[in-house]
Design a protein around this motif. Structure first.
Motif, PDB file in Angstrom:
ATOM      1  N   MET B   1      10.576 -24.588 -18.233  1.00 41.01           N
ATOM      2  CA  MET B   1       9.973 -25.788 -18.819  1.00 41.01           C
ATOM      3  C   MET B   1      10.871 -26.985 -18.550  1.00 41.01           C
ATOM      4  SD  MET B   1       7.356 -26.752 -20.617  1.00 41.01           S
ATOM      5  CE  MET B   1       6.785 -28.092 -21.629  1.00 41.01           C
ATOM      6  N   ARG B  17      13.506 -26.963 -15.614  1.00 39.63           N
ATOM      7  CA  ARG B  17      13.096 -26.635 -14.256  1.00 39.63           C
ATOM      8  C   ARG B  17      11.998 -27.600 -13.797  1.00 39.63           C
ATOM      9  NH1 ARG B  17      15.364 -21.914 -13.061  1.00 39.63           N
ATOM     10  NH2 ARG B  17      14.009 -21.568 -11.284  1.00 39.63           N
ATOM     11  N   ASP B  19       9.631 -28.126 -11.264  1.00 39.82           N
ATOM     12  CA  ASP B  19       8.892 -27.505 -10.162  1.00 39.82           C
ATOM     13  C   ASP B  19       7.496 -28.106 -10.059  1.00 39.82           C
ATOM     14  OD1 ASP B  19       7.397 -26.359 -12.171  1.00 39.82           O
ATOM     15  OD2 ASP B  19       8.366 -24.395 -12.012  1.00 39.82           O
ATOM     16  N   ALA B  20       6.679 -27.490  -9.222  1.00 41.13           N
ATOM     17  CA  ALA B  20       5.355 -28.042  -8.950  1.00 41.13           C
ATOM     18  C   ALA B  20       4.531 -28.194 -10.220  1.00 41.13           C
ATOM     19  CB  ALA B  20       4.623 -27.143  -7.951  1.00 41.13           C
ATOM     20  N   SER B  21       4.679 -27.240 -11.132  1.00 39.40           N
ATOM     21  CA  SER B  21       3.838 -27.275 -12.330  1.00 39.40           C
ATOM     22  C   SER B  21       4.234 -28.409 -13.280  1.00 39.40           C
ATOM     23  CB  SER B  21       3.930 -25.925 -13.066  1.00 39.40           C
ATOM     24  OG  SER B  21       5.221 -25.742 -13.611  1.00 39.40           O
ATOM     25  N   GLN B  45      18.183 -27.347 -14.033  1.00 34.73           N
ATOM     26  CA  GLN B  45      18.548 -26.051 -13.462  1.00 34.73           C
ATOM     27  C   GLN B  45      17.930 -25.829 -12.086  1.00 34.73           C
ATOM     28  OE1 GLN B  45      16.916 -23.601 -16.503  1.00 34.73           O
ATOM     29  NE2 GLN B  45      18.571 -23.970 -17.951  1.00 34.73           N
ATOM     30  N   TYR B  46      16.808 -26.500 -11.821  1.00 32.42           N
ATOM     31  CA  TYR B  46      16.048 -26.172 -10.606  1.00 32.42           C
ATOM     32  C   TYR B  46      15.166 -27.354 -10.259  1.00 32.42           C
ATOM     33  CZ  TYR B  46      12.342 -23.736  -7.911  1.00 32.42           C
ATOM     34  OH  TYR B  46      11.437 -23.347  -6.960  1.00 32.42           O
ATOM     35  N   ILE B  47      15.060 -27.651  -8.972  1.00 29.85           N
ATOM     36  CA  ILE B  47      14.111 -28.681  -8.537  1.00 29.85           C
ATOM     37  C   ILE B  47      13.531 -28.268  -7.194  1.00 29.85           C
ATOM     38  CG2 ILE B  47      15.879 -30.121  -7.404  1.00 29.85           C
ATOM     39  CD1 ILE B  47      14.242 -32.586  -8.465  1.00 29.85           C
ATOM     40  N   SER B  48      12.234 -28.451  -7.049  1.00 28.10           N
ATOM     41  CA  SER B  48      11.574 -28.130  -5.779  1.00 28.10           C
ATOM     42  C   SER B  48      11.103 -29.429  -5.132  1.00 28.10           C
ATOM     43  CB  SER B  48      10.400 -27.176  -6.009  1.00 28.10           C
ATOM     44  OG  SER B  48       9.392 -27.822  -6.750  1.00 28.10           O
ATOM     45  N   LEU B  50       8.310 -30.921  -4.785  1.00 30.15           N
ATOM     46  CA  LEU B  50       7.421 -31.830  -5.516  1.00 30.15           C
ATOM     47  C   LEU B  50       8.204 -32.644  -6.537  1.00 30.15           C
ATOM     48  CD1 LEU B  50       4.078 -29.876  -5.987  1.00 30.15           C
ATOM     49  CD2 LEU B  50       4.520 -31.893  -4.604  1.00 30.15           C
TER      50      LEU B  50
END
Lengths: 164, 99
Positions: B1, B17, B19-21, B45-48, B50
């Motif tokens: 989240m 996080r 991410d795409a969502s 913690q995380y990135i993509s 998008l």
């Protein structure tokens, strides 16, 4: 690499846990499948990714984050651009010694080899840059090897991440 | 989240996080930012891609009016992704890692 199971619609938690277990050497291989629908509903859910109990086997989270990023980017790419894809996308996970091996297979589609995609132009000025196009670019830099196979209209992209 | 909000000093605080969502929700929040801000990424913690696109679009919009985001408290693997994305050329990134 062998797929031992193909579920119809497993939760992303299962895939993330499998990634963590395989990266940590606790499981040899597994497979899951995800519906390739033109939307974000079936994409990896951030909240659920965050539930992965990977702290003990990947303390910095680097390996799992890289693998999850590559899976997300490849998956979203297949969903957005795969011509003709209507079936599930299968994700195979395996560990071969010090390597994590992940394959995404899309069925009954036209070929698409991400290795032929030009790199994003990341050295442009802000005015010249446009959002987008970074996904495949990042995958090619963050993983250690990429293979591609196309047979019987089935398209498989495999990446390897060294576990060290 | 993903959690994205304004901090006590007016900085943008991002954790979780990206991410795409989460891209659409983050885009909606950042559309309210109209002037220069620090963006504290210590909890990210995380990135993509998008998520990166949302940051890039925000920076382009702000730069158009003479403003900018400054990225602070960037963790090692996030910094690596920013590097491969060429973000050093388009963002001021605090060189210090999170405490």
């Amino acid at each position: 690499m062998t797929a031992i199971q193909r579920a119809s619609a497993p939760s992303i938690v299962a895939l993330a846990v499998l990634l963590a277990l395989i990266a940590g050497g606790h499981a040899p291989f597994a497979a899951s499948s995800y519906k390739a629908v033109p939307g974000w509903g079936q994409l990896p859910d951030g909240e659920k990714w965050g539930e992965v109990p990977n702290v003990a086997i990947d303390p910095a989270g680097t390996i799992c984050n890289t693998a999850q990023l590559a899976v997300e980017e490849l998956f979203t790419n297949l969903v957005k651009y795969s011509r003709g894809g209507k079936s599930d996308i299968r994700i195979d996970l395996a560990r071969d010694g010090g390597r994590l091996i992940v394959s995404l297979t899309d069925f009954d589609v036209e070929p698409f080899d991400i290795r032929t995609v030009p790199d994003a132009k990341t050295d442009l000025s802000l005015a010249e840059r446009k959002p987008g196009g970074l996904g495949i670019h990042l995958v090619k830099r963050l993983v250690d090897h990429i293979d591609y196979e196309y047979a019987d209209r089935n398209s498989t992209t495999t990446f390897i991440k060294n576990l060290e | 989240m993903l959690d994205i909000k304004f901090g006590e000093q007016g900085q943008i605080v991002v954790s979780g996080r990206f991410d795409a969502s989460q891209a659409e929700r983050a885009e909606e929040f950042l559309s309210k930012v109209t002037e220069s801000r620090e963006m504290d990424l210590g909890g990210l913690q995380y990135i993509s891609s998008l998520g990166l696109g949302v940051l890039l679009a925000t920076q382009k919009r702000l730069m158009g009016t003479g403003h900018a985001l400054k990225l602070t408290n960037v963790r090692g693997h996030i910094r690596e992704i920013f590097h491969f994305s060429g973000f050093e050329q388009v963002f001021e990134i605090d060189p210090n890692p999170p405490a």
